[in-house]
Design a protein around this motif. Structure first.
Motif, PDB file in Angstrom:
ATOM      1  N   LEU A   1      23.921 -88.755  -5.942  1.00  0.00           N
ATOM      2  CA  LEU A   1      24.741 -89.095  -4.780  1.00  0.00           C
ATOM      3  C   LEU A   1      26.157 -88.615  -5.029  1.00  0.00           C
ATOM      4  N   ARG A   2      26.643 -87.750  -4.153  1.00  0.00           N
ATOM      5  CA  ARG A   2      28.039 -87.309  -4.222  1.00  0.00           C
ATOM      6  C   ARG A   2      28.668 -87.642  -2.870  1.00  0.00           C
ATOM      7  N   ILE A   3      29.506 -88.645  -2.896  1.00  0.00           N
ATOM      8  CA  ILE A   3      29.948 -89.296  -1.662  1.00  0.00           C
ATOM      9  C   ILE A   3      31.466 -89.330  -1.563  1.00  0.00           C
ATOM     10  N   ILE A   4      31.946 -89.191  -0.344  1.00  0.00           N
ATOM     11  CA  ILE A   4      33.363 -89.353  -0.030  1.00  0.00           C
ATOM     12  C   ILE A   4      33.497 -90.538   0.922  1.00  0.00           C
ATOM     13  N   LEU A   5      34.473 -91.399   0.661  1.00  0.00           N
ATOM     14  CA  LEU A   5      34.824 -92.461   1.593  1.00  0.00           C
ATOM     15  C   LEU A   5      36.085 -92.052   2.344  1.00  0.00           C
ATOM     16  N   LEU A   6      35.966 -91.908   3.645  1.00  0.00           N
ATOM     17  CA  LEU A   6      37.118 -91.664   4.506  1.00  0.00           C
ATOM     18  C   LEU A   6      37.555 -92.987   5.120  1.00  0.00           C
ATOM     19  N   GLY A   7      38.829 -93.105   5.389  1.00  0.00           N
ATOM     20  CA  GLY A   7      39.310 -94.322   6.034  1.00  0.00           C
ATOM     21  C   GLY A   7      40.816 -94.351   6.036  1.00  0.00           C
ATOM     22  N   ALA A   8      41.383 -95.032   6.996  1.00  0.00           N
ATOM     23  CA  ALA A   8      42.831 -95.122   7.107  1.00  0.00           C
ATOM     24  C   ALA A   8      43.421 -95.815   5.882  1.00  0.00           C
ATOM     25  N   PRO A   9      44.696 -95.558   5.587  1.00  0.00           N
ATOM     26  CA  PRO A   9      45.357 -96.336   4.538  1.00  0.00           C
ATOM     27  C   PRO A   9      45.211 -97.825   4.834  1.00  0.00           C
ATOM     28  N   GLY A  10      44.812 -98.594   3.834  1.00  0.00           N
ATOM     29  CA  GLY A  10      44.626-100.023   4.025  1.00  0.00           C
ATOM     30  C   GLY A  10      43.269-100.413   4.567  1.00  0.00           C
ATOM     31  N   ALA A  11      42.347 -99.438   4.721  1.00  0.00           N
ATOM     32  CA  ALA A  11      41.021 -99.739   5.265  1.00  0.00           C
ATOM     33  C   ALA A  11      40.088-100.358   4.237  1.00  0.00           C
TER      34      ALA A  11
ATOM     35  N   CYS B   1      27.220 -77.830  -6.477  1.00  0.00           N
ATOM     36  CA  CYS B   1      27.369 -79.286  -6.620  1.00  0.00           C
ATOM     37  C   CYS B   1      27.951 -79.837  -5.321  1.00  0.00           C
ATOM     38  N   ARG B   2      27.163 -79.781  -4.262  1.00  0.00           N
ATOM     39  CA  ARG B   2      27.685 -80.068  -2.921  1.00  0.00           C
ATOM     40  C   ARG B   2      27.724 -81.568  -2.616  1.00  0.00           C
ATOM     41  N   LEU B   3      28.638 -81.914  -1.730  1.00  0.00           N
ATOM     42  CA  LEU B   3      28.659 -83.276  -1.194  1.00  0.00           C
ATOM     43  C   LEU B   3      27.387 -83.521  -0.390  1.00  0.00           C
ATOM     44  N   ASN B   4      26.849 -84.740  -0.478  1.00  0.00           N
ATOM     45  CA  ASN B   4      25.677 -85.046   0.333  1.00  0.00           C
ATOM     46  C   ASN B   4      25.839 -86.316   1.163  1.00  0.00           C
ATOM     47  N   MET B   5      27.030 -86.938   1.131  1.00  0.00           N
ATOM     48  CA  MET B   5      27.307 -88.061   2.025  1.00  0.00           C
ATOM     49  C   MET B   5      28.805 -88.245   2.181  1.00  0.00           C
TER      50      MET B   5
ATOM     51  N   LYS C   1      28.199 -80.322   9.071  1.00  0.00           N
ATOM     52  CA  LYS C   1      27.386 -80.139   7.875  1.00  0.00           C
ATOM     53  C   LYS C   1      26.250 -81.161   7.779  1.00  0.00           C
ATOM     54  N   GLY C   2      26.248 -82.131   8.694  1.00  0.00           N
ATOM     55  CA  GLY C   2      25.175 -83.120   8.726  1.00  0.00           C
ATOM     56  C   GLY C   2      25.266 -84.206   7.678  1.00  0.00           C
ATOM     57  N   VAL C   3      26.476 -84.450   7.147  1.00  0.00           N
ATOM     58  CA  VAL C   3      26.598 -85.453   6.083  1.00  0.00           C
ATOM     59  C   VAL C   3      27.518 -86.616   6.462  1.00  0.00           C
ATOM     60  N   LEU C   4      28.010 -86.662   7.711  1.00  0.00           N
ATOM     61  CA  LEU C   4      28.970 -87.689   8.111  1.00  0.00           C
ATOM     62  C   LEU C   4      28.278 -88.918   8.694  1.00  0.00           C
ATOM     63  N   TYR C   5      28.697 -90.105   8.214  1.00  0.00           N
ATOM     64  CA  TYR C   5      28.205 -91.387   8.713  1.00  0.00           C
ATOM     65  C   TYR C   5      29.415 -92.304   8.932  1.00  0.00           C
ATOM     66  N   LYS C   6      29.226 -93.384   9.676  1.00  0.00           N
ATOM     67  CA  LYS C   6      30.319 -94.323   9.937  1.00  0.00           C
ATOM     68  C   LYS C   6      29.822 -95.749   9.816  1.00  0.00           C
TER      69      LYS C   6
ATOM     70  N   LYS D   1      26.708-102.971   5.177  1.00  0.00           N
ATOM     71  CA  LYS D   1      26.309-101.796   5.963  1.00  0.00           C
ATOM     72  C   LYS D   1      26.362-100.536   5.111  1.00  0.00           C
ATOM     73  N   LEU D   2      27.395-100.427   4.289  1.00  0.00           N
ATOM     74  CA  LEU D   2      27.555 -99.262   3.421  1.00  0.00           C
ATOM     75  C   LEU D   2      26.441 -99.200   2.379  1.00  0.00           C
ATOM     76  N   GLU D   3      26.166-100.319   1.750  1.00  0.00           N
ATOM     77  CA  GLU D   3      25.093-100.357   0.745  1.00  0.00           C
ATOM     78  C   GLU D   3      23.741-100.016   1.357  1.00  0.00           C
ATOM     79  N   ALA D   4      23.465-100.557   2.529  1.00  0.00           N
ATOM     80  CA  ALA D   4      22.195-100.277   3.205  1.00  0.00           C
ATOM     81  C   ALA D   4      22.068 -98.805   3.540  1.00  0.00           C
ATOM     82  N   LEU D   5      23.175 -98.184   3.933  1.00  0.00           N
ATOM     83  CA  LEU D   5      23.164 -96.761   4.268  1.00  0.00           C
ATOM     84  C   LEU D   5      22.843 -95.912   3.036  1.00  0.00           C
ATOM     85  N   VAL D   6      23.481 -96.242   1.918  1.00  0.00           N
ATOM     86  CA  VAL D   6      23.229 -95.489   0.673  1.00  0.00           C
ATOM     87  C   VAL D   6      21.773 -95.644   0.250  1.00  0.00           C
ATOM     88  N   LEU D   7      21.256 -96.844   0.309  1.00  0.00           N
ATOM     89  CA  LEU D   7      19.858 -97.076  -0.096  1.00  0.00           C
ATOM     90  C   LEU D   7      18.887 -96.367   0.845  1.00  0.00           C
ATOM     91  N   GLU D   8      19.216 -96.357   2.126  1.00  0.00           N
ATOM     92  CA  GLU D   8      18.347 -95.692   3.091  1.00  0.00           C
ATOM     93  C   GLU D   8      18.239 -94.201   2.799  1.00  0.00           C
TER      94      GLU D   8
END
Length: 227
Positions: A8-18, A116-120, A200-205, A217-224
């Motif tokens: 799993l190679r994952i990036i978390l996007l979110g506003a400052p303070g999110a 070594c591409r991002l996949n989530m 690229k088909g790797v974006l989720y919210k 919700k985040l944990e369930a998404l990763v497990l799915e």
């Protein structure tokens, strides 16, 4: 299931303070084989050490501005190489990077070269009015980057770090006025990044106003996708 069946190679996007740092901590506890790199932690350590890049970053942060792309890309890529994470078998998480479209392009290009591409990529969607309301109550232990909130995540001893007992400090940018400028800049930059990763088909919210709502919700998404 607590393990992952593929890297799993994952990036978390979110506003400052999110709450990206909080979500990272919980993910790492749940999935111990995943390693993390927080650009915020790296920058804070550079600022505390008084390095050239730390001084440059500090000047921009005090003005409520984002760090220049060239500074951030160079910092992150050197860290990935130093940590030996440019490996298709590695599992890792980037917290706070990329923050601009140019950073996303540069990261994608470098990862492609290393197979070594991002996949989530997950956007943490938090009401920005909630962020501004909570920001005044945020305190930090600078050496470690541990963050506390006096309202909902207070330290065990008031204004002391839970682990070291050292005093907490207030970041110079943790005011509503400065933070609003950071949010405005984030809102301007995030749309092309989201479009790039969506194509690229790797974006989720995942959406919610507190970490306790978002994390399940985040944990369930990763497990799915990877469990």
């Amino acid at each position: 299931m607590s393990s992952l069946v593929r890297p799993l190679r994952i990036i978390l996007l979110g506003a400052p303070g999110a709450g990206k740092g909080t979500q990272t901590t919980r993910l790492l506890k749940r999935f111990p084989k995943v390693q993390s790199l927080s650009t915020g932690d790296v920058l804070r350590s550079q600022i505390a050490a008084g390095t050239r890049i730390g001084k440059e970053a500090s000047d921009h942060i005090k003005q409520g501005a984002l760090i220049p792309d060239t500074t951030m890309v160079g910092l992150v890529m050197s860290q990935l190489e130093q940590l030996k994470w440019l490996d298709p078998k590695a599992s890792w998480l980037l917290d706070g990077f990329p923050r601009t479209y140019k950073q996303a392009i540069a990261l994608d290009h470098s990862l492609d070269q290393n197979d070594c591409r991002l996949n989530m990529v997950v956007e943490l969607d938090v009401d920005q009015k909630v962020i501004l309301d909570r920001i005044e109550a945020r305190w930090v232990h600078v050496p470690s980057g541990r963050v506390y909130n006096i309202d909902y995540n207070p330290p065990k001893v008031p204004f002391k770090d839970d682990i070291t007992g050292e005093p907490l400090t207030k970041r110079s940018d943790d005011t509503a006025e400065v933070f609003q400028r950071r949010l405005d800049q984030y809102n301007k930059e995030i749309e092309p990044i989201k479009k790039f990763y969506s194509n690229k088909g790797v974006l989720y919210k995942v959406s919610g106003d507190t970490s306790d709502i978002i994390y399940p919700k985040l944990e369930a998404l990763v497990l799915e996708k990877f469990g």
